[in-house]
Design a protein around this motif. Structure first.
Motif, PDB file in Angstrom:
ATOM      1  N   ILE A  10      -6.684   7.193  -0.408  1.00  0.00           N
ATOM      2  CA  ILE A  10      -5.353   6.695  -0.019  1.00  0.00           C
ATOM      3  C   ILE A  10      -5.370   6.233   1.433  1.00  0.00           C
ATOM      4  CG2 ILE A  10      -2.989   7.479   0.483  1.00  0.00           C
ATOM      5  CD1 ILE A  10      -3.234   9.231  -2.079  1.00  0.00           C
ATOM      6  N   ALA A  11      -5.966   7.025   2.290  1.00  0.00           N
ATOM      7  CA  ALA A  11      -5.992   6.664   3.713  1.00  0.00           C
ATOM      8  C   ALA A  11      -6.734   5.350   3.942  1.00  0.00           C
ATOM      9  CB  ALA A  11      -6.637   7.782   4.516  1.00  0.00           C
ATOM     10  N   ALA A  12      -7.708   5.064   3.074  1.00  0.00           N
ATOM     11  CA  ALA A  12      -8.509   3.839   3.244  1.00  0.00           C
ATOM     12  C   ALA A  12      -7.861   2.622   2.603  1.00  0.00           C
ATOM     13  CB  ALA A  12      -9.894   4.055   2.643  1.00  0.00           C
ATOM     14  N   ALA A  13      -6.874   2.830   1.744  1.00  0.00           N
ATOM     15  CA  ALA A  13      -6.251   1.703   1.047  1.00  0.00           C
ATOM     16  C   ALA A  13      -5.415   0.882   2.033  1.00  0.00           C
ATOM     17  CB  ALA A  13      -5.375   2.202  -0.089  1.00  0.00           C
ATOM     18  N   PRO A  14      -5.541  -0.453   2.002  1.00  0.00           N
ATOM     19  CA  PRO A  14      -4.778  -1.291   2.941  1.00  0.00           C
ATOM     20  C   PRO A  14      -3.270  -1.019   2.886  1.00  0.00           C
ATOM     21  CG  PRO A  14      -6.454  -2.608   1.866  1.00  0.00           C
ATOM     22  CD  PRO A  14      -6.472  -1.265   1.193  1.00  0.00           C
ATOM     23  N   ASP A  20       0.291   8.534   8.506  1.00  0.00           N
ATOM     24  CA  ASP A  20      -0.085   9.845   9.031  1.00  0.00           C
ATOM     25  C   ASP A  20      -0.900  10.612   7.984  1.00  0.00           C
ATOM     26  OD1 ASP A  20       1.292  12.014  11.248  1.00  0.00           O
ATOM     27  OD2 ASP A  20       0.317  12.818   9.447  1.00  0.00           O
ATOM     28  N   PRO A  21      -2.023  11.227   8.377  1.00  0.00           N
ATOM     29  CA  PRO A  21      -2.849  11.962   7.410  1.00  0.00           C
ATOM     30  C   PRO A  21      -2.071  13.021   6.625  1.00  0.00           C
ATOM     31  CG  PRO A  21      -4.024  11.723   9.481  1.00  0.00           C
ATOM     32  CD  PRO A  21      -2.649  11.201   9.714  1.00  0.00           C
ATOM     33  N   ALA A  22      -1.082  13.631   7.276  1.00  0.00           N
ATOM     34  CA  ALA A  22      -0.289  14.640   6.560  1.00  0.00           C
ATOM     35  C   ALA A  22       0.490  13.983   5.411  1.00  0.00           C
ATOM     36  CB  ALA A  22       0.673  15.320   7.527  1.00  0.00           C
ATOM     37  N   TYR A  53       1.144   1.970  -9.166  1.00  0.00           N
ATOM     38  CA  TYR A  53      -0.308   1.948  -9.053  1.00  0.00           C
ATOM     39  C   TYR A  53      -0.751   1.169  -7.813  1.00  0.00           C
ATOM     40  CZ  TYR A  53       0.271   2.891 -14.070  1.00  0.00           C
ATOM     41  OH  TYR A  53       0.655   3.404 -15.273  1.00  0.00           O
ATOM     42  N   VAL A  54      -1.818   1.643  -7.221  1.00  0.00           N
ATOM     43  CA  VAL A  54      -2.552   0.841  -6.242  1.00  0.00           C
ATOM     44  C   VAL A  54      -3.859   0.439  -6.927  1.00  0.00           C
ATOM     45  CG1 VAL A  54      -3.685   0.783  -3.991  1.00  0.00           C
ATOM     46  CG2 VAL A  54      -1.561   2.082  -4.282  1.00  0.00           C
ATOM     47  N   VAL A  55      -3.992  -0.851  -7.184  1.00  0.00           N
ATOM     48  CA  VAL A  55      -5.191  -1.333  -7.879  1.00  0.00           C
ATOM     49  C   VAL A  55      -6.376  -1.245  -6.915  1.00  0.00           C
ATOM     50  CG1 VAL A  55      -6.282  -3.311  -9.011  1.00  0.00           C
ATOM     51  CG2 VAL A  55      -3.829  -2.888  -9.313  1.00  0.00           C
ATOM     52  N   GLN A  56      -7.384  -0.521  -7.327  1.00  0.00           N
ATOM     53  CA  GLN A  56      -8.585  -0.435  -6.479  1.00  0.00           C
ATOM     54  C   GLN A  56      -9.569  -1.541  -6.822  1.00  0.00           C
ATOM     55  OE1 GLN A  56      -9.011   3.934  -7.415  1.00  0.00           O
ATOM     56  NE2 GLN A  56      -9.728   3.891  -5.294  1.00  0.00           N
ATOM     57  N   HIS A  57      -9.709  -1.745  -8.116  1.00  0.00           N
ATOM     58  CA  HIS A  57     -10.613  -2.805  -8.545  1.00  0.00           C
ATOM     59  C   HIS A  57     -10.189  -3.274  -9.935  1.00  0.00           C
ATOM     60  CE1 HIS A  57     -14.196  -5.204  -8.819  1.00  0.00           C
ATOM     61  NE2 HIS A  57     -14.485  -4.665  -9.983  1.00  0.00           N
ATOM     62  N   GLY A  58     -10.054  -4.560 -10.104  1.00  0.00           N
ATOM     63  CA  GLY A  58      -9.708  -5.045 -11.429  1.00  0.00           C
ATOM     64  C   GLY A  58      -8.771  -6.226 -11.403  1.00  0.00           C
ATOM     65  N   HIS A  59      -8.101  -6.424 -12.515  1.00  0.00           N
ATOM     66  CA  HIS A  59      -7.309  -7.639 -12.730  1.00  0.00           C
ATOM     67  C   HIS A  59      -6.245  -7.304 -13.773  1.00  0.00           C
ATOM     68  CE1 HIS A  59      -7.603 -12.188 -14.087  1.00  0.00           C
ATOM     69  NE2 HIS A  59      -6.359 -11.786 -13.928  1.00  0.00           N
ATOM     70  N   VAL A  60      -4.996  -7.360 -13.345  1.00  0.00           N
ATOM     71  CA  VAL A  60      -3.875  -7.021 -14.230  1.00  0.00           C
ATOM     72  C   VAL A  60      -2.937  -8.217 -14.314  1.00  0.00           C
ATOM     73  CG1 VAL A  60      -1.881  -5.499 -14.564  1.00  0.00           C
ATOM     74  CG2 VAL A  60      -4.018  -4.563 -13.646  1.00  0.00           C
ATOM     75  N   ALA A  61      -2.502  -8.557 -15.514  1.00  0.00           N
ATOM     76  CA  ALA A  61      -1.552  -9.663 -15.704  1.00  0.00           C
ATOM     77  C   ALA A  61      -0.158  -9.099 -15.940  1.00  0.00           C
ATOM     78  CB  ALA A  61      -1.978 -10.525 -16.894  1.00  0.00           C
ATOM     79  N   VAL A  72       2.362 -15.422 -18.474  1.00  0.00           N
ATOM     80  CA  VAL A  72       1.870 -14.650 -17.327  1.00  0.00           C
ATOM     81  C   VAL A  72       2.457 -15.276 -16.070  1.00  0.00           C
ATOM     82  CG1 VAL A  72      -0.149 -13.864 -16.056  1.00  0.00           C
ATOM     83  CG2 VAL A  72      -0.270 -14.117 -18.551  1.00  0.00           C
ATOM     84  N   HIS A  73       3.205 -14.486 -15.300  1.00  0.00           N
ATOM     85  CA  HIS A  73       3.822 -15.050 -14.089  1.00  0.00           C
ATOM     86  C   HIS A  73       3.153 -14.553 -12.821  1.00  0.00           C
ATOM     87  CE1 HIS A  73       6.101 -11.344 -13.029  1.00  0.00           C
ATOM     88  NE2 HIS A  73       6.134 -11.161 -14.329  1.00  0.00           N
ATOM     89  N   GLN A  74       2.250 -13.592 -12.949  1.00  0.00           N
ATOM     90  CA  GLN A  74       1.576 -13.074 -11.761  1.00  0.00           C
ATOM     91  C   GLN A  74       0.361 -12.286 -12.202  1.00  0.00           C
ATOM     92  OE1 GLN A  74       2.856 -13.019  -8.146  1.00  0.00           O
ATOM     93  NE2 GLN A  74       0.664 -12.663  -8.039  1.00  0.00           N
ATOM     94  N   THR A  75      -0.717 -12.401 -11.480  1.00  0.00           N
ATOM     95  CA  THR A  75      -1.833 -11.480 -11.695  1.00  0.00           C
ATOM     96  C   THR A  75      -2.031 -10.670 -10.425  1.00  0.00           C
ATOM     97  OG1 THR A  75      -3.412 -13.209 -11.069  1.00  0.00           O
ATOM     98  CG2 THR A  75      -3.023 -12.877 -13.433  1.00  0.00           C
ATOM     99  N   LEU A  76      -2.495  -9.450 -10.627  1.00  0.00           N
ATOM    100  CA  LEU A  76      -2.732  -8.549  -9.499  1.00  0.00           C
ATOM    101  C   LEU A  76      -4.209  -8.198  -9.463  1.00  0.00           C
ATOM    102  CD1 LEU A  76       0.411  -6.262  -9.945  1.00  0.00           C
ATOM    103  CD2 LEU A  76       0.128  -8.201  -8.398  1.00  0.00           C
ATOM    104  N   HIS A  77      -4.697  -7.979  -8.247  1.00  0.00           N
ATOM    105  CA  HIS A  77      -6.133  -7.789  -8.060  1.00  0.00           C
ATOM    106  C   HIS A  77      -6.364  -6.644  -7.079  1.00  0.00           C
ATOM    107  CE1 HIS A  77      -6.710 -11.653 -10.176  1.00  0.00           C
ATOM    108  NE2 HIS A  77      -5.556 -11.940  -9.627  1.00  0.00           N
ATOM    109  N   ASP A  78      -7.566  -6.577  -6.545  1.00  0.00           N
ATOM    110  CA  ASP A  78      -7.940  -5.442  -5.686  1.00  0.00           C
ATOM    111  C   ASP A  78      -6.913  -5.245  -4.566  1.00  0.00           C
ATOM    112  OD1 ASP A  78     -10.067  -5.851  -7.337  1.00  0.00           O
ATOM    113  OD2 ASP A  78     -11.581  -5.874  -5.747  1.00  0.00           O
ATOM    114  N   ASN A  79      -6.507  -4.000  -4.399  1.00  0.00           N
ATOM    115  CA  ASN A  79      -5.590  -3.556  -3.332  1.00  0.00           C
ATOM    116  C   ASN A  79      -4.134  -3.968  -3.544  1.00  0.00           C
ATOM    117  OD1 ASN A  79      -7.690  -2.342  -1.779  1.00  0.00           O
ATOM    118  ND2 ASN A  79      -8.296  -4.398  -1.119  1.00  0.00           N
TER     119      ASN A  79
END
Lengths: 156, 281
Positions: A10-14, A20-22, A53-61, A72-79
């Protein structure tokens, strides 16, 4: 142990950058790793928006079902963030979401997270500061799509 | 940079014969032309346009979409959207057209050398940029990162689809395509072209950007580029208005202090940033 690993992820996700780490630890308590196979439905329009969801890797329509074939009105990708409806009453999903390719993500229990945001408004404010720009950006994109700039009569 | 028309009287069209017609999409065609006089077809710089004259119908400004390294033939991509271009769509190999040009300014490829180049092409805007892409690929070692972004209405309307596939397979450049909407059988990206800008991975201090497409799309794209820290003078857009004489005489394409046929169509954004929001222009 897994919670600790999730905190790091989570801390590394954009999306959570600078949090804050807490708060990362608090959020991690509502999260888990998930995986969707190619073609698998993540959620359907009208479903309770009980997970985001936070997409880490992949492709969602994101699809809008209609009288004809779904669009399909939007695709989502990494991050990318999937299902912002978790934060807006009545907490219902606005589209169908389908994994186009194998997709791994962090799934957050929305009720759990809403409860923690209610209990700690600082956490809630930090999350809203991250969600609102995404909602505004997607609104702007939807506006551009609605203009149909490449449509008939357009020079483009 | 500007290259003057090859004939002594720029108002007199040369006759060209169509030798190939490619059906690109439902309403868009690419024509390959060769001059009837047997001379060189047209030396041009990427970004320039010709006035194409369909006898009995009229004349339209159309960007050159071919390879600048192949001046023996002229390539134009035409979308059927007005009376003249609808008539163009009915032409076939062997038919004759008139050509005046080339006219106007070009993409500043020489000035971009040594830096990154970002191409942002919306819809038919890929046509005038294709000439620049050919030149960039032919002189690949003169540039750092090259990224091509293309946005289309739907998968069926993607222009030059086979070439885009080839560019995507080229490991030495980046190429991303997105469509505004699609059916569930589409496996590519869906969303507006502006969201690709942040993913293109360029150095905003060293990038030169070429933007072409519908004016609204260009305005949104410029905003996305500025959000990434790209300065106005590093953004170049191709502005198109109702060009008629192509010589800056008739005034039809006046855009503030500029005549787009002569001073444009390619202009750096810092020259026009105060004009683009004025509805009367």
């Amino acid at each position: 142990m897994e919670t600790h690993k999730l905190e790091d992820v989570i801390a590394a996700a954009p999306f959570f950058r600078g949090l804050d780490p807490a708060f990362c630890a608090t959020i991690a308590g509502c999260g888990k790793h998930v995986r969707f196979e190619k073609g698998q439905t993540v959620y359907r329009q009208g479903d309770p928006a009980d997970t985001f969801y936070v997409v880490q890797h992949g492709h969602v329509a994101l699809e809008l079902p209609g009288a004809g074939r779904p669009l399909v009105h939007q695709t989502l990708h990494d991050n990318d963030i999937l299902n912002a409806a978790w934060v807006v009453p009545p907490y219902r999903c606005h589209s169908n979401a389908r994994a186009v390719d194998t997709t791994v993500a962090i799934a957050f229990d929305a009720a759990c997270l809403r409860g923690k945001c209610d209990a700690d408004h600082d956490l809630g404010y930090e999350l809203m500061k991250r969600f609102v720009p995404i909602v505004v950006e997607r609104l702007n994109r939807a506006r551009l799509q609605a203009l149909d700039v490449y449509g008939p009569g357009s020079a483009g | 940079m500007s290259i003057a028309p090859s004939r002594s009287d720029p108002m007199v069209p040369r006759r060209f014969r169509i030798v190939e017609k490619i059906h690109e999409t439902a309403d868009t065609y690419t024509f390959t032309l060769v001059p009837v006089d047997g001379e060189t077809a047209c030396r041009f710089a990427p970004g320039q346009f010709n006035m194409l004259y369909l006898f009995g119908y009229g004349e339209v400004p159309i960007s050159i979409s071919g390879d600048p390294a192949a001046p023996e033939r002229l390539v134009h991509t035409v979308r059927a959207m007005g009376s003249v271009t609808h008539a163009f769509a009915t032409l076939e190999a062997g038919d004759m057209v008139g050509v005046r040009g080339p006219f106007g300014s070009a993409w500043p490829l020489a000035a971009a050398e040594g830096g990154d180049v970002l191409i942002v092409a919306g819809g038919l805007g890929l046509a005038p940029l294709r000439s620049a892409i050919y030149r960039l690929l032919a002189e690949r070692d003169r540039y750092r990162r090259i990224a091509i972004l293309h946005g289309a209405r739907s998968p069926e309307t993607i222009l030059f689809a086979e070439e885009l596939r080839q560019w995507r397979r080229n490991l030495d450049i980046a190429c991303e395509v997105t469509v505004d909407y699609a059916g569930t059988d589409w496996h590519g990206r869906v969303g507006v072209i502006t969201q690709l800008v942040a993913l293109a991975g360029f150095d905003p201090q060293r990038v030169t950007t070429f933007v072409c497409g519908p004016e609204i799309m260009m305005r949104f794209s410029v905003e996305a580029l500025k959000k990434q820290g790209v300065a106005d003078e590093r953004i170049h857009v191709s502005m198109e208005r109702s060009m008629k004489c192509a010589l800056g005489h008739c005034g039809h394409c006046q855009f503030g202090p500029a005549f787009l046929c002569k001073d444009g169509p390619v202009l750096s954004y810092d020259r026009i940033r105060n004009l683009v929001g004025i509805a009367e222009l």
